[in-house]
Motif scaffolding. Structure first.
Motif, PDB file in Angstrom:
ATOM      1  N   ILE A 271     -36.500  -1.650  -0.030  1.00 40.52           N
ATOM      2  CA  ILE A 271     -37.883  -2.082  -0.233  1.00 40.52           C
ATOM      3  C   ILE A 271     -38.023  -3.581   0.026  1.00 40.52           C
ATOM      4  CG2 ILE A 271     -39.663  -2.408  -2.007  1.00 40.52           C
ATOM      5  CD1 ILE A 271     -38.828   0.322  -3.131  1.00 40.52           C
ATOM      6  N   VAL A 272     -37.067  -4.377  -0.443  1.00 42.37           N
ATOM      7  CA  VAL A 272     -37.122  -5.824  -0.217  1.00 42.37           C
ATOM      8  C   VAL A 272     -37.059  -6.134   1.278  1.00 42.37           C
ATOM      9  CG1 VAL A 272     -35.831  -7.972  -0.534  1.00 42.37           C
ATOM     10  CG2 VAL A 272     -36.232  -6.463  -2.477  1.00 42.37           C
ATOM     11  N   ILE A 273     -36.172  -5.474   2.000  1.00 35.70           N
ATOM     12  CA  ILE A 273     -36.064  -5.700   3.448  1.00 35.70           C
ATOM     13  C   ILE A 273     -37.356  -5.278   4.151  1.00 35.70           C
ATOM     14  CG2 ILE A 273     -34.863  -4.928   5.533  1.00 35.70           C
ATOM     15  CD1 ILE A 273     -32.290  -4.880   3.847  1.00 35.70           C
ATOM     16  N   ALA A 274     -37.944  -4.162   3.721  1.00 39.17           N
ATOM     17  CA  ALA A 274     -39.190  -3.708   4.324  1.00 39.17           C
ATOM     18  C   ALA A 274     -40.324  -4.710   4.068  1.00 39.17           C
ATOM     19  CB  ALA A 274     -39.571  -2.332   3.776  1.00 39.17           C
ATOM     20  N   ILE A 275     -40.403  -5.255   2.877  1.00 42.71           N
ATOM     21  CA  ILE A 275     -41.454  -6.227   2.556  1.00 42.71           C
ATOM     22  C   ILE A 275     -41.270  -7.495   3.382  1.00 42.71           C
ATOM     23  CG2 ILE A 275     -42.308  -7.755   0.731  1.00 42.71           C
ATOM     24  CD1 ILE A 275     -41.867  -5.427  -1.221  1.00 42.71           C
ATOM     25  N   ILE A 276     -40.029  -7.974   3.517  1.00 38.31           N
ATOM     26  CA  ILE A 276     -39.769  -9.157   4.324  1.00 38.31           C
ATOM     27  C   ILE A 276     -40.149  -8.903   5.778  1.00 38.31           C
ATOM     28  CG2 ILE A 276     -37.924 -10.635   5.230  1.00 38.31           C
ATOM     29  CD1 ILE A 276     -36.593 -10.385   2.464  1.00 38.31           C
ATOM     30  N   ALA A 277     -39.847  -7.710   6.290  1.00 33.48           N
ATOM     31  CA  ALA A 277     -40.200  -7.385   7.666  1.00 33.48           C
ATOM     32  C   ALA A 277     -41.714  -7.381   7.863  1.00 33.48           C
ATOM     33  CB  ALA A 277     -39.615  -6.026   8.048  1.00 33.48           C
ATOM     34  N   VAL A 278     -42.462  -6.858   6.909  1.00 33.28           N
ATOM     35  CA  VAL A 278     -43.920  -6.840   7.004  1.00 33.28           C
ATOM     36  C   VAL A 278     -44.478  -8.257   6.973  1.00 33.28           C
ATOM     37  CG1 VAL A 278     -46.021  -6.163   5.764  1.00 33.28           C
ATOM     38  CG2 VAL A 278     -44.189  -4.508   6.090  1.00 33.28           C
ATOM     39  N   ILE A 279     -43.927  -9.103   6.106  1.00 33.87           N
ATOM     40  CA  ILE A 279     -44.395 -10.488   6.027  1.00 33.87           C
ATOM     41  C   ILE A 279     -44.119 -11.221   7.337  1.00 33.87           C
ATOM     42  CG2 ILE A 279     -43.966 -12.712   4.897  1.00 33.87           C
ATOM     43  CD1 ILE A 279     -43.554 -11.105   2.286  1.00 33.87           C
TER      44      ILE A 279
ATOM     45  N   GLY B  45     -24.443   6.477 -11.132  1.00 35.52           N
ATOM     46  CA  GLY B  45     -25.027   7.040  -9.914  1.00 35.52           C
ATOM     47  C   GLY B  45     -26.506   6.717  -9.787  1.00 35.52           C
ATOM     48  N   ILE B  46     -27.207   6.770 -10.892  1.00 34.29           N
ATOM     49  CA  ILE B  46     -28.641   6.461 -10.873  1.00 34.29           C
ATOM     50  C   ILE B  46     -28.864   5.008 -10.492  1.00 34.29           C
ATOM     51  CG2 ILE B  46     -30.675   6.200 -12.343  1.00 34.29           C
ATOM     52  CD1 ILE B  46     -29.697   8.711 -13.856  1.00 34.29           C
ATOM     53  N   PHE B  47     -28.070   4.097 -11.057  1.00 31.33           N
ATOM     54  CA  PHE B  47     -28.252   2.677 -10.753  1.00 31.33           C
ATOM     55  C   PHE B  47     -27.841   2.348  -9.318  1.00 31.33           C
ATOM     56  CE2 PHE B  47     -28.453   1.927 -15.383  1.00 31.33           C
ATOM     57  CZ  PHE B  47     -29.614   1.181 -15.387  1.00 31.33           C
ATOM     58  N   LYS B  48     -26.812   3.014  -8.796  1.00 31.70           N
ATOM     59  CA  LYS B  48     -26.424   2.783  -7.403  1.00 31.70           C
ATOM     60  C   LYS B  48     -27.543   3.222  -6.466  1.00 31.70           C
ATOM     61  CE  LYS B  48     -21.418   2.860  -7.620  1.00 31.70           C
ATOM     62  NZ  LYS B  48     -20.205   3.586  -7.221  1.00 31.70           N
ATOM     63  N   ALA B  49     -28.139   4.368  -6.749  1.00 29.41           N
ATOM     64  CA  ALA B  49     -29.251   4.847  -5.921  1.00 29.41           C
ATOM     65  C   ALA B  49     -30.442   3.908  -6.050  1.00 29.41           C
ATOM     66  CB  ALA B  49     -29.635   6.265  -6.331  1.00 29.41           C
ATOM     67  N   GLY B  50     -30.715   3.447  -7.241  1.00 29.42           N
ATOM     68  CA  GLY B  50     -31.824   2.526  -7.459  1.00 29.42           C
ATOM     69  C   GLY B  50     -31.615   1.199  -6.754  1.00 29.42           C
ATOM     70  N   MET B  51     -30.372   0.720  -6.744  1.00 19.89           N
ATOM     71  CA  MET B  51     -30.084  -0.540  -6.067  1.00 19.89           C
ATOM     72  C   MET B  51     -30.282  -0.388  -4.565  1.00 19.89           C
ATOM     73  SD  MET B  51     -26.646  -2.885  -6.199  1.00 19.89           S
ATOM     74  CE  MET B  51     -25.656  -1.677  -5.353  1.00 19.89           C
ATOM     75  N   GLY B  52     -29.862   0.743  -4.007  1.00 25.08           N
ATOM     76  CA  GLY B  52     -30.052   0.974  -2.573  1.00 25.08           C
ATOM     77  C   GLY B  52     -31.522   1.022  -2.195  1.00 25.08           C
ATOM     78  N   VAL B  53     -32.309   1.706  -3.000  1.00 21.41           N
ATOM     79  CA  VAL B  53     -33.747   1.793  -2.739  1.00 21.41           C
ATOM     80  C   VAL B  53     -34.397   0.421  -2.892  1.00 21.41           C
ATOM     81  CG1 VAL B  53     -35.916   2.775  -3.594  1.00 21.41           C
ATOM     82  CG2 VAL B  53     -33.904   4.210  -3.378  1.00 21.41           C
ATOM     83  N   GLY B  54     -33.965  -0.341  -3.891  1.00 21.29           N
ATOM     84  CA  GLY B  54     -34.511  -1.680  -4.098  1.00 21.29           C
ATOM     85  C   GLY B  54     -34.231  -2.604  -2.924  1.00 21.29           C
ATOM     86  N   ILE B  55     -33.009  -2.557  -2.403  1.00 18.64           N
ATOM     87  CA  ILE B  55     -32.658  -3.380  -1.241  1.00 18.64           C
ATOM     88  C   ILE B  55     -33.500  -2.975  -0.040  1.00 18.64           C
ATOM     89  CG2 ILE B  55     -30.805  -3.857   0.421  1.00 18.64           C
ATOM     90  CD1 ILE B  55     -28.867  -3.712  -1.976  1.00 18.64           C
TER      91      ILE B  55
END
Length: 57
Positions: free
Chosen positions: A38-46, A26-36
């Motif tokens: 964050i990556v999408i947010a960074i790409i959008a900012v760039i 459960g912890i890793f699933k939540a972490g993977m969702g948050v990681g995805i």
């Protein structure tokens, strides 16, 4: 004392009912969702920054 038992009993129940593998999964699933996210947010900012600079030129 009663208040302390109300806090401790659920912790013991959770620790005995959930296996450690389920908890870690459960912890890793939540972490993977948050990681995805964050990556999408960074790409959008760039993309936003690049589009702002390309309009000025």
């Amino acid at each position: 004392m009663q208040n302390l038992l109300k806090k401790i009993v659920p912790l013991f129940l959770i620790s005995f009912l959930f296996t450690s593998c389920d908890l870690i999964e459960g912890i890793f699933k939540a972490g993977m969702g948050v990681g995805i996210f964050i990556v999408i947010a960074i790409i959008a900012v760039i993309v936003f920054i690049i589009s702002r600079f390309s309009k000025k030129s």
